[in-house]
Design a protein around this motif. Structure first.
Motif, PDB file in Angstrom:
ATOM      1  N   GLY A 191       0.856  -1.179   0.000  1.00 55.41           N
ATOM      2  CA  GLY A 191       0.000   0.000   0.000  1.00 55.41           C
ATOM      3  C   GLY A 191       0.893   1.230   0.000  1.00 55.41           C
ATOM      4  N   ARG A 192       0.639   2.151   0.925  1.00 55.98           N
ATOM      5  CA  ARG A 192       1.507   3.327   1.007  1.00 55.98           C
ATOM      6  C   ARG A 192       2.921   2.962   1.469  1.00 55.98           C
ATOM      7  NH1 ARG A 192      -3.885   4.852   2.115  1.00 55.98           N
ATOM      8  NH2 ARG A 192      -4.408   7.068   1.946  1.00 55.98           N
ATOM      9  N   LEU A 245      -4.083  -7.112   4.096  1.00 55.84           N
ATOM     10  CA  LEU A 245      -5.271  -6.411   4.618  1.00 55.84           C
ATOM     11  C   LEU A 245      -6.552  -7.091   4.176  1.00 55.84           C
ATOM     12  CD1 LEU A 245      -4.597  -2.591   4.130  1.00 55.84           C
ATOM     13  CD2 LEU A 245      -4.446  -3.939   6.227  1.00 55.84           C
ATOM     14  N   GLY A 269      -3.866  -1.588  13.138  1.00 53.14           N
ATOM     15  CA  GLY A 269      -4.031  -2.526  12.039  1.00 53.14           C
ATOM     16  C   GLY A 269      -3.890  -1.963  10.640  1.00 53.14           C
ATOM     17  N   PHE A 270      -3.420  -0.718  10.494  1.00 52.36           N
ATOM     18  CA  PHE A 270      -3.242  -0.200   9.132  1.00 52.36           C
ATOM     19  C   PHE A 270      -1.764  -0.231   8.737  1.00 52.36           C
ATOM     20  CE2 PHE A 270      -3.102   3.583  11.862  1.00 52.36           C
ATOM     21  CZ  PHE A 270      -1.985   4.243  11.400  1.00 52.36           C
ATOM     22  N   ILE A 271      -1.543  -0.144   7.438  1.00 50.71           N
ATOM     23  CA  ILE A 271      -0.185  -0.174   6.899  1.00 50.71           C
ATOM     24  C   ILE A 271       0.122   1.138   6.187  1.00 50.71           C
ATOM     25  CG2 ILE A 271      -0.065  -2.672   6.662  1.00 50.71           C
ATOM     26  CD1 ILE A 271      -0.782  -2.307   3.675  1.00 50.71           C
ATOM     27  N   PRO A 272       1.393   1.502   6.067  1.00 54.57           N
ATOM     28  CA  PRO A 272       2.560   0.773   6.516  1.00 54.57           C
ATOM     29  C   PRO A 272       2.944   1.094   7.957  1.00 54.57           C
ATOM     30  CG  PRO A 272       3.279   2.736   5.371  1.00 54.57           C
ATOM     31  CD  PRO A 272       1.781   2.729   5.331  1.00 54.57           C
ATOM     32  N   GLU A 276       2.455   5.918   9.614  1.00 51.97           N
ATOM     33  CA  GLU A 276       2.265   7.109   8.772  1.00 51.97           C
ATOM     34  C   GLU A 276       3.415   7.238   7.778  1.00 51.97           C
ATOM     35  OE1 GLU A 276      -0.268   9.062   8.205  1.00 51.97           O
ATOM     36  OE2 GLU A 276      -1.542   8.317   9.799  1.00 51.97           O
ATOM     37  N   SER A 277       3.085   6.970   6.509  1.00 50.95           N
ATOM     38  CA  SER A 277       4.128   6.880   5.485  1.00 50.95           C
ATOM     39  C   SER A 277       4.956   8.159   5.341  1.00 50.95           C
ATOM     40  CB  SER A 277       3.514   6.478   4.140  1.00 50.95           C
ATOM     41  OG  SER A 277       2.566   7.431   3.694  1.00 50.95           O
ATOM     42  N   GLU A 307      -0.195  13.135   0.628  1.00 52.31           N
ATOM     43  CA  GLU A 307      -1.018  12.268   1.480  1.00 52.31           C
ATOM     44  C   GLU A 307      -2.296  12.990   1.934  1.00 52.31           C
ATOM     45  OE1 GLU A 307      -1.094   9.165   2.052  1.00 52.31           O
ATOM     46  OE2 GLU A 307      -2.675   9.227   3.554  1.00 52.31           O
ATOM     47  N   TYR A 364      -8.140   7.480  -1.756  1.00 53.73           N
ATOM     48  CA  TYR A 364      -8.221   6.150  -1.128  1.00 53.73           C
ATOM     49  C   TYR A 364      -9.683   5.768  -0.913  1.00 53.73           C
ATOM     50  CZ  TYR A 364      -7.547   2.498   2.402  1.00 53.73           C
ATOM     51  OH  TYR A 364      -7.584   1.311   3.110  1.00 53.73           O
ATOM     52  N   TYR A 413       2.681   8.481  -5.747  1.00 56.11           N
ATOM     53  CA  TYR A 413       1.929   7.319  -5.258  1.00 56.11           C
ATOM     54  C   TYR A 413       0.426   7.616  -5.328  1.00 56.11           C
ATOM     55  CZ  TYR A 413      -0.240   3.817  -2.443  1.00 56.11           C
ATOM     56  OH  TYR A 413      -1.091   2.815  -2.036  1.00 56.11           O
TER      57      TYR A 413
HETATM   58  N1  LIG Z   1      -1.989   8.350   6.303  1.00 61.11           N
HETATM   59  C1  LIG Z   1      -1.619   6.959   6.374  1.00 61.11           C
HETATM   60  C2  LIG Z   1      -2.705   6.139   5.673  1.00 61.11           C
HETATM   61  C3  LIG Z   1      -2.563   4.671   5.987  1.00 61.11           C
HETATM   62  C4  LIG Z   1      -3.650   3.860   5.313  1.00 61.11           C
HETATM   63  O1  LIG Z   1      -4.833   4.274   5.245  1.00 61.11           O
HETATM   64  N2  LIG Z   1      -3.264   2.678   4.819  1.00 61.11           N
HETATM   65  C5  LIG Z   1      -4.204   1.809   4.175  1.00 61.11           C
HETATM   66  C6  LIG Z   1      -3.537   0.974   3.104  1.00 61.11           C
HETATM   67  S1  LIG Z   1      -2.488   1.920   2.052  1.00 61.11           S
HETATM   68  C7  LIG Z   1      -4.766   0.855   5.222  1.00 61.11           C
HETATM   69  O2  LIG Z   1      -4.030   0.258   5.963  1.00 61.11           O
HETATM   70  N3  LIG Z   1      -6.104   0.730   5.244  1.00 61.11           N
HETATM   71  C8  LIG Z   1      -6.787  -0.154   6.150  1.00 61.11           C
HETATM   72  C9  LIG Z   1      -7.188   0.539   7.418  1.00 61.11           C
HETATM   73  O3  LIG Z   1      -7.033   1.759   7.525  1.00 61.11           O
HETATM   74  O4  LIG Z   1      -7.643  -0.139   8.323  1.00 61.11           O
HETATM   75  C10 LIG Z   1      -0.236   6.776   5.739  1.00 61.11           C
HETATM   76  O5  LIG Z   1       0.161   7.613   4.919  1.00 61.11           O
HETATM   77  O6  LIG Z   1       0.472   5.815   6.090  1.00 61.11           O
END
Ligand SMILES: N[C@@H](CCC(=O)N[C@@H](CS)C(=O)NCC(=O)O)C(=O)O
Length: 214
Positions: free
Chosen positions: A8-9, A31, A48-51, A62-63, A99, A107, A164
């Motif tokens: 992902g990011r 995911l 639970g979010f990436i990266p 936070e990328s 972002e 997104y 991206y």
């Molecule tokens: N602002 C965050 C956004 C992170 C984000 O939303 N990642 C997505 C995938 S790229 C994700 O994990 N989505 C699932 C969720 O938020 O639970 C960043 O830049 O890292």
């Protein structure tokens, strides 16, 4: 050794690490399968979010913040112009616009288009998010009419951030990029570090190849 959790990011982070020549490993996070069973990852990021990354005792999400951390800790690097550099204000602005203005909005458009039930694909919030993306994109278009890259004549992390978002928009957000943006994307995707990052990020590679080009 730096560990990057998830694509992902996370692609931004892997690309930056390749540009800087730093050693890392990518630890996949699925995911779509759900992270509930992935206890190792949830210990790193309970949200639970990436990266996410782990670098010694440092754990971060936070990328954009991760890129800033890596450039500050392992730089200096031309990817991050210094504060006194005339390129710095545009760099700083587009690094975050990539972002906060672009990826964060597209997104949700992408989610609505590809994952939402049919009746909800054109919902009000999805349309609003697309409007936000399109309005912020005008700043990118104007900048590309002025310079080769977003902070001037030198490629920086602002280009990693914004490109991206543009890739996400055209691959899964249903956005058709203009000529200037398409030429820009072709220019930066010719970079060796970009190609190496895409070799590492196999899920991203498959995903971008599978979605219709815009
Ligand atoms: N602002 C965050 C956004 C992170 C984000 O939303 N990642 C997505 C995938 S790229 C994700 O994990 N989505 C699932 C969720 O938020 O639970 C960043 O830049 O890292």
């Amino acid at each position: 050794m730096i560990t990057v959790y998830g694509e992902g990011r996370g692609f931004r982070v892997v690309w930056l690490l390749e540009e800087m020549g730093l050693a890392y490993r990518l630890r996949p996070v699925d995911l779509l399968a759900g992270v509930e069973e992935d206890a190792e990852f949830l210990a790193i990021n309970p949200a639970g979010f990436i990266p996410a990354i782990q670098d010694g005792t440092v754990t971060m999400v936070e990328s954009i913040a991760i890129m800033e951390y890596l450039m500050a800790r392992y730089g200096p690097t031309p990817l991050a112009p210094a504060a006194h550099d005339p390129a710095f204000p545009a760099y700083q602005q587009f690094l975050h616009l990539g972002e906060a203005g672009l990826a964060a909005s597209i997104y949700f458009v992408s989610g609505a288009r590809n994952l939402a039930p049919e009746a909800e694909r054109q919902n009000w919030s999805a349309r609003q998010a697309l409007g936000v993306f399109e309005s912020r994109l005008t700043l990118v278009t104007r900048q590309l009419a002025r310079s080769h890259y977003l902070a001037g004549d030198t490629f920086t992390a602002a280009d990693i951030s914004v490109s991206y978002a543009l890739q996400l928009a055209r691959r899964s957000g249903g956005v058709a990029l203009g000529e200037a943006e398409q030429a820009y994307m072709a220019r930066i995707s010719g970079r060796e570090a970009y190609k190496r990052a895409l070799e590492t990020c196999q899920a991203t590679r498959r995903w971008w190849a599978a979605e219709a080009p815009g």
